[in-house]
Motif scaffolding. Structure first.
Motif, PDB file in Angstrom:
ATOM      1  N   ASP A  24      11.079  -8.918  24.009  1.00  0.00           N
ATOM      2  CA  ASP A  24      12.413  -9.423  24.384  1.00  0.00           C
ATOM      3  C   ASP A  24      13.266  -9.534  23.110  1.00  0.00           C
ATOM      4  N   TYR A  25      13.612 -10.745  22.661  1.00  0.00           N
ATOM      5  CA  TYR A  25      14.480 -10.849  21.469  1.00  0.00           C
ATOM      6  C   TYR A  25      13.677 -10.478  20.220  1.00  0.00           C
ATOM      7  N   PHE A  26      14.421 -10.215  19.139  1.00  0.00           N
ATOM      8  CA  PHE A  26      13.761  -9.841  17.882  1.00  0.00           C
ATOM      9  C   PHE A  26      14.399 -10.629  16.735  1.00  0.00           C
ATOM     10  N   LYS A  27      14.520 -10.014  15.588  1.00  0.00           N
ATOM     11  CA  LYS A  27      14.922 -10.746  14.383  1.00  0.00           C
ATOM     12  C   LYS A  27      16.267 -11.455  14.492  1.00  0.00           C
ATOM     13  N   SER A  28      17.235 -10.811  15.138  1.00  0.00           N
ATOM     14  CA  SER A  28      18.598 -11.353  15.098  1.00  0.00           C
ATOM     15  C   SER A  28      18.728 -12.650  15.886  1.00  0.00           C
ATOM     16  N   ASP A  29      17.751 -12.976  16.739  1.00  0.00           N
ATOM     17  CA  ASP A  29      17.726 -14.296  17.372  1.00  0.00           C
ATOM     18  C   ASP A  29      16.729 -15.206  16.661  1.00  0.00           C
ATOM     19  N   ALA A  30      15.551 -14.652  16.342  1.00  0.00           N
ATOM     20  CA  ALA A  30      14.496 -15.491  15.761  1.00  0.00           C
ATOM     21  C   ALA A  30      14.958 -16.132  14.448  1.00  0.00           C
ATOM     22  N   ILE A  31      15.657 -15.383  13.622  1.00  0.00           N
ATOM     23  CA  ILE A  31      16.040 -15.896  12.302  1.00  0.00           C
ATOM     24  C   ILE A  31      17.073 -17.027  12.415  1.00  0.00           C
ATOM     25  N   PRO A  32      18.219 -16.809  13.084  1.00  0.00           N
ATOM     26  CA  PRO A  32      19.175 -17.933  13.159  1.00  0.00           C
ATOM     27  C   PRO A  32      18.649 -19.143  13.920  1.00  0.00           C
ATOM     28  N   TRP A  33      17.815 -18.912  14.940  1.00  0.00           N
ATOM     29  CA  TRP A  33      17.252 -20.073  15.654  1.00  0.00           C
ATOM     30  C   TRP A  33      16.367 -20.896  14.729  1.00  0.00           C
ATOM     31  N   THR A  54      11.594 -16.133   2.227  1.00  0.00           N
ATOM     32  CA  THR A  54      11.009 -14.889   1.737  1.00  0.00           C
ATOM     33  C   THR A  54      11.047 -13.854   2.865  1.00  0.00           C
ATOM     34  N   VAL A  55      11.218 -12.595   2.487  1.00  0.00           N
ATOM     35  CA  VAL A  55      11.174 -11.483   3.449  1.00  0.00           C
ATOM     36  C   VAL A  55      10.296 -10.379   2.849  1.00  0.00           C
ATOM     37  N   HIS A  56       9.830  -9.479   3.709  1.00  0.00           N
ATOM     38  CA  HIS A  56       9.054  -8.356   3.188  1.00  0.00           C
ATOM     39  C   HIS A  56       9.961  -7.471   2.329  1.00  0.00           C
ATOM     40  N   GLU A  57       9.378  -6.912   1.279  1.00  0.00           N
ATOM     41  CA  GLU A  57      10.189  -6.135   0.332  1.00  0.00           C
ATOM     42  C   GLU A  57      10.919  -4.958   0.986  1.00  0.00           C
ATOM     43  N   SER A  58      10.407  -4.491   2.133  1.00  0.00           N
ATOM     44  CA  SER A  58      11.047  -3.349   2.803  1.00  0.00           C
ATOM     45  C   SER A  58      12.089  -3.786   3.835  1.00  0.00           C
ATOM     46  N   ASP A  59      12.212  -5.111   4.053  1.00  0.00           N
ATOM     47  CA  ASP A  59      12.974  -5.565   5.211  1.00  0.00           C
ATOM     48  C   ASP A  59      14.432  -5.900   4.877  1.00  0.00           C
ATOM     49  N   ASP A  60      15.250  -4.856   4.687  1.00  0.00           N
ATOM     50  CA  ASP A  60      16.683  -5.051   4.404  1.00  0.00           C
ATOM     51  C   ASP A  60      17.356  -5.813   5.539  1.00  0.00           C
ATOM     52  N   GLU A  61      16.894  -5.510   6.754  1.00  0.00           N
ATOM     53  CA  GLU A  61      17.515  -6.090   7.946  1.00  0.00           C
ATOM     54  C   GLU A  61      17.370  -7.623   7.955  1.00  0.00           C
ATOM     55  N   ALA A  62      16.127  -8.091   7.743  1.00  0.00           N
ATOM     56  CA  ALA A  62      15.899  -9.551   7.757  1.00  0.00           C
ATOM     57  C   ALA A  62      16.687 -10.210   6.627  1.00  0.00           C
ATOM     58  N   ALA A 116      19.463  -9.236   5.295  1.00  0.00           N
ATOM     59  CA  ALA A 116      20.892  -9.256   5.652  1.00  0.00           C
ATOM     60  C   ALA A 116      21.174 -10.329   6.708  1.00  0.00           C
ATOM     61  N   MET A 117      20.251 -10.505   7.632  1.00  0.00           N
ATOM     62  CA  MET A 117      20.467 -11.542   8.658  1.00  0.00           C
ATOM     63  C   MET A 117      20.462 -12.930   8.055  1.00  0.00           C
ATOM     64  N   TRP A 118      19.506 -13.192   7.168  1.00  0.00           N
ATOM     65  CA  TRP A 118      19.486 -14.507   6.518  1.00  0.00           C
ATOM     66  C   TRP A 118      20.772 -14.750   5.742  1.00  0.00           C
ATOM     67  N   PRO A 164      22.404 -18.235   0.636  1.00  0.00           N
ATOM     68  CA  PRO A 164      22.778 -17.497  -0.581  1.00  0.00           C
ATOM     69  C   PRO A 164      21.669 -16.542  -1.006  1.00  0.00           C
ATOM     70  N   MET A 165      22.070 -15.394  -1.544  1.00  0.00           N
ATOM     71  CA  MET A 165      21.085 -14.382  -1.939  1.00  0.00           C
ATOM     72  C   MET A 165      20.055 -14.921  -2.930  1.00  0.00           C
ATOM     73  N   GLU A 166      20.474 -15.860  -3.791  1.00  0.00           N
ATOM     74  CA  GLU A 166      19.524 -16.360  -4.794  1.00  0.00           C
ATOM     75  C   GLU A 166      18.437 -17.238  -4.177  1.00  0.00           C
ATOM     76  N   ARG A 167      18.591 -17.575  -2.906  1.00  0.00           N
ATOM     77  CA  ARG A 167      17.541 -18.358  -2.234  1.00  0.00           C
ATOM     78  C   ARG A 167      16.646 -17.479  -1.357  1.00  0.00           C
ATOM     79  N   ILE A 168      16.831 -16.151  -1.433  1.00  0.00           N
ATOM     80  CA  ILE A 168      16.014 -15.227  -0.641  1.00  0.00           C
ATOM     81  C   ILE A 168      15.186 -14.378  -1.600  1.00  0.00           C
ATOM     82  N   GLN A 169      13.878 -14.318  -1.346  1.00  0.00           N
ATOM     83  CA  GLN A 169      12.996 -13.509  -2.202  1.00  0.00           C
ATOM     84  C   GLN A 169      12.365 -12.400  -1.377  1.00  0.00           C
TER      85      GLN A 169
END
Ligand code: SER
Length: 277
Positions: free
Chosen positions: A107-116, A135-143, A145-147, A154-159
């Motif tokens: 059903d839902y995926f990242k774009s709901d799971a992350i903001p919820w 933290t996100v997987h090194e390949s996961d541009d999508e996650a 960007a959603m965060w 802020p980008m400095e809080r995402i690894q």
């Protein structure tokens, strides 16, 4: 980024109810905890909330609901997820624990799971966003960007980290996928001013701890190590209940929470000793 709910849940039962209620009001069926002994030859114990749902992730069975929320009893005492050697040495590892989780079966995926997850952690549980690290997987541009773009972290809080930290699977084989974690910095102001929390994420610091793992299930790991894309994309999240109970009151140990107090009081009465001394 700071928010402050007027009456944030703090007791063990309030925390369980707040988690379940949040997802129930977003269309999730509240499913009771399954047995600690799984119907799964690859696992000795139920090691995570997703274990009872493996056939749904694999596409072997059709789920009776598309979204579920659980408070699952878990044991990590062997196999791939074995916390036994950490128990008693850290104040955050337990052999038996409860895992709070929300699940999407195709059903839902990242774009709901992350903001919820952000909404629940900051607006319901009352964590200050300035103490949270993502933290996100090194390949996961999508996650990432959603965060940043959708949630405003802020980008400095995402690894971005590799498979060791940000790819999750229950056993040597089975459903798996890249994951995104929320970590909280529980240190006092002086310690926070002295050492940048960014350097302490996933670094065994007793006060900078992971509280929630969001897994974006989309592969099956085969016995030969290869990854095959699953028929559908799913969400499997897991939040350590005892860690949450500790973090919301700012305690420095899982044991210094309402969850363990009744047992400790009983042990004090039986032994004549005082906890902590
Ligand atoms: N299965 C993942 C974990 O146990 C998220 O629930 O961390």
């Amino acid at each position: 980024m700071a928010t402050s709910p007027t009456h944030p849940p703090r007791s063990a039962n309030e925390l369980r109810s707040a988690f379940s209620g949040f997802f129930a009001s977003r269309g999730h069926t509240a499913v009771p905890s399954a047995s600690l002994i799984p119907h799964d030859p690859t696992l000795m114990f139920t090691v995570a909330g997703m274990v009872p749902f493996k056939p749904y992730f694999m596409g072997d069975e059709v789920a009776p609901y598309q979204r579920a929320v659980t408070v699952q009893k878990c044991v990590r005492a062997g196999g791939k997820h074995n916390d036994l050697d950490e128990v008693g040495r850290t104040k955050r590892h337990l052999v038996f624990f409860e895992m709070l989780g929300n699940f999407s079966f195709g059903d839902y995926f990242k774009s709901d799971a992350i903001p919820w997850s952000w909404e629940l952690v900051t607006e319901v549980f009352g964590f200050d966003g300035d103490r949270l690290w993502i933290t996100v997987h090194e390949s996961d541009d999508e996650a990432e960007a959603m965060w940043h773009e959708q949630v405003g972290v802020p980008m400095e809080r995402i690894q971005r980290l590799g498979d060791k930290d940000n790819f999750w699977q229950a056993g040597d084989t089975g459903p798996c996928g890249p994951c995104s974690e929320i970590h909280v910095d529980l240190r006092g102001p002086a310690e926070r001013a002295a050492v940048d929390g960014a350097t302490l994420v996933n670094n065994d610091d007793p006060q900078v701890i992971e509280i929630w793992n969001l897994v974006f299930m989309q592969f099956e790991r085969k016995a030969n190590g290869s990854l095959v894309t699953l028929p559908a994309q799913h969400v499997d999240t897991g939040m350590g209940f005892e860690r949450l109970a500790r973090a919301v009151v700012g305690a420095s140990s899982n044991y210094d929470t309402e969850v363990f107090k009744p047992y400790l009081r009983k042990l004090e009465a039986l032994s004549g000793l005082t906890y902590g001394e």
